[in-house]
Each structure stands twice: as structure tokens, then as C-alpha cells.
Scaffold this motif. Structure first.
Motif, mmCIF file in Angstrom:
data_model
loop_
_atom_site.group_PDB
_atom_site.id
_atom_site.type_symbol
_atom_site.label_atom_id
_atom_site.label_comp_id
_atom_site.label_asym_id
_atom_site.label_seq_id
_atom_site.Cartn_x
_atom_site.Cartn_y
_atom_site.Cartn_z
ATOM 1 N N GLU A 219 0.832 -1.210 0.000
ATOM 2 C CA GLU A 219 0.000 0.000 0.000
ATOM 3 C C GLU A 219 0.864 1.256 0.000
ATOM 4 O O GLU A 219 0.594 2.218 -0.721
ATOM 5 N N ASP A 222 2.548 1.519 -3.443
ATOM 6 C CA ASP A 222 1.615 1.971 -4.469
ATOM 7 C C ASP A 222 1.349 3.469 -4.340
ATOM 8 O O ASP A 222 1.299 4.192 -5.345
ATOM 9 N N TYR A 223 1.180 3.927 -3.114
ATOM 10 C CA TYR A 223 0.948 5.365 -2.909
ATOM 11 C C TYR A 223 2.152 6.166 -3.396
ATOM 12 O O TYR A 223 2.013 7.166 -4.109
#
Length: 256
Positions: A219, A222-223
Motif C-alpha cells: 500500500e 503503491d501510494y
């Protein structure tokens, strides 16, 4: 009747996917998350790297926090370069990997106290830097001149296609490609060409970014990839779209 209904529902659901897959297989390839015709991809990738060439190394430092330098050091360490080797570095236009290989060879010679018996080996060393993009090669040549390598016959710059190399069979002791193989149209052709030009016992090393598998880190990754890197590209290089493509191309590349 029930079976026919299920078949129709499944057919209506999956037919568009099958058609899309068929189109991708026969006529198209990926350019980031987009599907484009195969003949268009090389030009589109070329435009990306023409755009980012002047800021390529600076952006690599910013995007990776300097880690790309350690990764390339490790790549060359695993290659184990030696005086007199014939080596091909593909998609290495800025010279990052080639310079490290030459430094490694020079280090070996220094450790040998520059034995006069080995002087001829430095002349026989040939490090070919092959890149399809002339702008990237120009950056590499300029960096080479700054390092005093302008007259070094062991460093050879070649504009060429990884899918159709101009080198003869069985001529290279080593082949490296760093952060380049995911940008080609046909990976299988690149691998076939690498195999063709390598000598028996030659070494193939590919350095590439791939997928983060741990959920929490994924996560965050990806950010960072989709929010921070394109913004950095826009701020530093004035080009958000090219860096958007680069992070998308990592996701489209096969996992570990």
C-alpha cells in the motif's frame, strides 16, 4: 434451460475479456496500463526516454533514495568483470553500469600493481553500451568525457535495438540490462538475442524493479509510486506523464 442461461451469462461476461486478450496477443502490447499497437510502442517509449534523458540520473536518485546506485554496484559485483573481457550493456545509455564495469577492471589492475605483462589486456577490454535512444547515449558520452573516458577505446557507444542486435554470435563474455527489459516490445526476442551473442559460459544479468508482496508495504509502495513519483517528475523534469508510464510499466512487468 438453466445451463443455457448460465452459459449465456458467462459468455456475455467473458467474451469482451477474451476479445481483448486476443487483440493484445496478436496486435497489441502494453504501454504502462494502456494497450497500444506493437509498432507504436517503441516510438512511444522512445519519446519517454528522450524526454527524461537530461534528468534521468537525478530522478533515479530522487525516486530510489539513491538505492539504484547500490543495486547497480551489486549487479557489477555479480558480473565479476575482468581485464580483457568483451561485454555488452543494453539499455545503458547514460553509462551508469558501463562506468562501474570499467572501474572494477581498473581496480583489478591496480591490485595487481599494474604488472607490465598484463598491459595489453586493458586495450583488449571492450565494453559496448547499446541503447536505442540517441538522447540517452549523448548523456552517457558527455558523462564519459567528464570522467576522462573520451579517448578510451575500451568504451564503445552503439545505437541499437535490443531485439535485433548488430553483434555477431558468441562474441560477448557478459551481457547486462538494468531497468530496460520491461520497456521492450518483445521480451522473448531480447532474451534470444542475448543468448545468441553470449559466448559459451557467458553471463547474463538482468536488474529490474518488480512487485512488493507484503500487504502493508504494498500500500505504501503503491501510494509512493502513483502519487509521489509522477509529482516529482513534474516538479523536477517538467514531465508527469513519462514518470506515470514508468511506474505503470513496473506493475505490468512479471512478478518475481
Amino acid at each position: 434451460m438453466a445451463m443455457r442461461l448460465v452459459s449465456r451469462k458467462l459468455g456475455s461476461k467473458f467474451l469482451p475479456m477474451l476479445s481483448s486478450t486476443s487483440l493484445l496477443h496478436s496486435h497489441a502490447t502494453s504501454f504502462g496500463f494502456k494497450h497500444v499497437r506493437e509498432e507504436e510502442k517503441s516510438q512511444m517509449v522512445g519519446n519517454v526516454f528522450s524526454s527524461v534523458a537530461s534528468n534521468y540520473d537525478l530522478m533515479n536518485d530522487l525516486m530510489s533514495g539513491g538505492l539504484h546506485r547500490l543495486w547497480k554496484d551489486r549487479l557489477v559485483s555479480m558480473l565479476n568483470p575482468f581485464p580483457g573481457m568483451k561485454h555488452l550493456d543494453v539499455a545503458g545509455g547514460t553509462g551508469d553500469v558501463a562506468f562501474r564495469i570499467l572501474d572494477g577492471i581498473s581496480s583489478i589492475k591496480r591490485r595487481a600493481n599494474q604488472d607490465p605483462c598484463n598491459d595489453h589486456l586493458q586495450e583488449e577490454t571492450q565494453i559496448h553500451v547499446c541503447d536505442i535512444n540517441p538522447n540517452m547515449l549523448n548523456v552517457g558520452r558527455k558523462r564519459g568525457l567528464e570522467r576522462g573516458l573520451g579517448e578510451d577505446k575500451s568504451l564503445i557507444w552503439v545505437e541499437g535495438d535490443a531485439e535485433a542486435l548488430s553483434f555477431e554470435d558468441n562474441t560477448m563474455d557478459g551481457y547486462t540490462i538494468a531497468f530496460g527489459i520491461r520497456n521492450v516490445t518483445h521480451i522473448e526476442k531480447v532474451l534470444s538475442e542475448a543468448y545468441r551473442v553470449l559466448k559459451h559460459g557467458g553471463r547474463f544479468l538482468c536488474l529490474e524493479l518488480s512487485h512488493v508482496e507484503a500487504p502493508v508495504f504494498k500500500e505504501l509502495y503503491d501510494y509512493y509510486s502513483f502519487s509521489v513519483i509522477p509529482a516529482l517528475g513534474e516538479l523536477v523534469a517538467g514531465d508527469r506523464e513519462s514518470y506515470q508510464y514508468l511506474v505503470e510499466s513496473i506493475r505490468r512487468f512479471p512478478p518475481q
